[in-house]
Enzyme design. Structure first.
Site, PDB file in Angstrom:
ATOM      1  N   LYS A   9     101.637  -2.380  68.938  1.00 54.12           N
ATOM      2  CA  LYS A   9     101.303  -3.498  68.892  1.00 54.12           C
ATOM      3  C   LYS A   9     100.488  -3.271  71.013  1.00 54.12           C
ATOM      4  O   LYS A   9     100.531  -2.275  71.896  1.00 54.12           O
ATOM      5  CB  LYS A   9     102.857  -4.271  69.729  1.00 54.12           C
ATOM      6  CG  LYS A   9     103.411  -4.549  68.126  1.00 54.12           C
ATOM      7  CD  LYS A   9     105.188  -5.339  68.719  1.00 54.12           C
ATOM      8  CE  LYS A   9     105.667  -5.696  67.001  1.00 54.12           C
ATOM      9  NZ  LYS A   9     106.888  -6.511  67.442  1.00 54.12           N
ATOM     10  N   TYR A  49     102.949 -10.858  59.082  1.00 54.56           N
ATOM     11  CA  TYR A  49     104.232 -11.378  59.422  1.00 54.56           C
ATOM     12  C   TYR A  49     104.456 -12.772  58.653  1.00 54.56           C
ATOM     13  O   TYR A  49     105.166 -13.806  58.500  1.00 54.56           O
ATOM     14  CB  TYR A  49     103.983 -12.204  60.971  1.00 54.56           C
ATOM     15  CG  TYR A  49     104.468 -10.576  61.918  1.00 54.56           C
ATOM     16  CD1 TYR A  49     105.661 -10.161  61.425  1.00 54.56           C
ATOM     17  CD2 TYR A  49     103.286 -10.269  62.473  1.00 54.56           C
ATOM     18  CE1 TYR A  49     106.621  -9.007  62.343  1.00 54.56           C
ATOM     19  CE2 TYR A  49     103.838  -8.955  63.704  1.00 54.56           C
ATOM     20  CZ  TYR A  49     104.900  -8.617  63.354  1.00 54.56           C
ATOM     21  OH  TYR A  49     105.372  -6.949  63.994  1.00 54.56           O
ATOM     22  N   ASN A 112     107.977  -6.168  72.767  1.00 51.54           N
ATOM     23  CA  ASN A 112     108.896  -4.911  72.200  1.00 51.54           C
ATOM     24  C   ASN A 112     108.012  -3.857  72.093  1.00 51.54           C
ATOM     25  O   ASN A 112     108.434  -2.966  70.996  1.00 51.54           O
ATOM     26  CB  ASN A 112     109.823  -5.347  71.498  1.00 51.54           C
ATOM     27  CG  ASN A 112     109.660  -5.700  69.863  1.00 51.54           C
ATOM     28  OD1 ASN A 112     107.993  -6.071  69.323  1.00 51.54           O
ATOM     29  ND2 ASN A 112     110.146  -6.668  69.429  1.00 51.54           N
ATOM     30  N   HIS A 115     106.607  -2.030  65.967  1.00 54.10           N
ATOM     31  CA  HIS A 115     106.623  -1.949  64.538  1.00 54.10           C
ATOM     32  C   HIS A 115     107.052  -1.259  64.334  1.00 54.10           C
ATOM     33  O   HIS A 115     105.482  -0.398  63.975  1.00 54.10           O
ATOM     34  CB  HIS A 115     105.580  -4.092  64.188  1.00 54.10           C
ATOM     35  CG  HIS A 115     105.696  -4.147  63.047  1.00 54.10           C
ATOM     36  ND1 HIS A 115     106.840  -4.691  61.950  1.00 54.10           N
ATOM     37  CD2 HIS A 115     105.406  -3.521  61.876  1.00 54.10           C
ATOM     38  CE1 HIS A 115     107.235  -4.326  61.068  1.00 54.10           C
ATOM     39  NE2 HIS A 115     105.323  -3.591  60.792  1.00 54.10           N
ATOM     40  N   GLU A 126     103.147  -2.945  53.616  1.00 56.54           N
ATOM     41  CA  GLU A 126     101.971  -2.523  54.203  1.00 56.54           C
ATOM     42  C   GLU A 126     101.154  -2.029  54.640  1.00 56.54           C
ATOM     43  O   GLU A 126     100.106  -1.850  55.734  1.00 56.54           O
ATOM     44  CB  GLU A 126     103.476  -2.818  55.691  1.00 56.54           C
ATOM     45  CG  GLU A 126     103.915  -3.808  56.466  1.00 56.54           C
ATOM     46  CD  GLU A 126     105.165  -4.219  57.687  1.00 56.54           C
ATOM     47  OE1 GLU A 126     105.619  -2.527  57.669  1.00 56.54           O
ATOM     48  OE2 GLU A 126     105.852  -4.785  57.077  1.00 56.54           O
TER      49      GLU A 126
END
Ligand code: RTP
Length: 147
Positions: A9, A49, A112, A115, A126
């Site tokens: 990310k 998402y 965080n 992913h 994905e």
């Protein structure tokens, strides 16, 4: 052979964690099958998402993912979806075990670092979304246990 989608990310890219993260997957024995640095549009982040669109944190999550470049990857190997999630650690870094990526490098659930697909079905979806051009097909010829 099983494949998973892994995304570093924007905070992971900005903090210079790309090499460290790739190294952890390589040293585990997984094979890198796809890799690119890109910035995604809002609509693309919302699509990725979409299952979380009703969550209160969804708008902030989308802003986070579009805030800078991300590194999109495909990794391959035995049980790579579940093992990849183990390498990544729990969603909330305050509960992520030391030794996991989030446990070692994150504090805030909203930043965080990484992913990873949560199931084989999600990985298939994905990978198709992030790599519509397809991925390189290759196999290590060194050892049968290197995927
Ligand atoms: P990811 O999809 O990013 O791998 O994360 P995950 O499966 O571990 O967790 P998920 O429940 O799918 O949540 C996706 C991402 O949304 C952010 N989040 N924020 N503010 C919050 O309470 C909250 N909860 C989740 C995180 O960036 C999480 O990774």
């Amino acid at each position: 052979m099983e494949q998973t989608f892994i995304m570093i990310k924007p905070d992971g890219v900005q903090r210079g964690l790309v090499g460290e993260i790739i190294s952890r997957f390589e040293k585990k024995g997984f094979s890198l099958k796809g890799l690119k640095l890109l910035t995604v549009e809002r609509s693309f982040a919302e699509k990725h998402y979409e299952d979380l669109s009703a969550k209160p944190f969804f708008p902030g999550l989308v802003e986070y993912i579009i805030s800078g470049p991300v590194v999109a990857m495909v990794w391959e190997g035995k049980n790579v979806v579940a093992t990849g999630r183990t390498i990544i650690g729990a969603t909330n870094p305050s509960a992520s075990a030391p030794g996991t990526i989030r446990g070692d490098f994150a504090i805030d659930v909203g930043r965080n670092v990484i992913h990873g697909s949560d199931s084989v079905a999600s990985a298939t979806k994905e990978i198709a979304l992030w790599f519509p051009e397809g991925i390189v097909s290759w196999q290590s010829s060194l050892h049968s246990w290197i995927y």
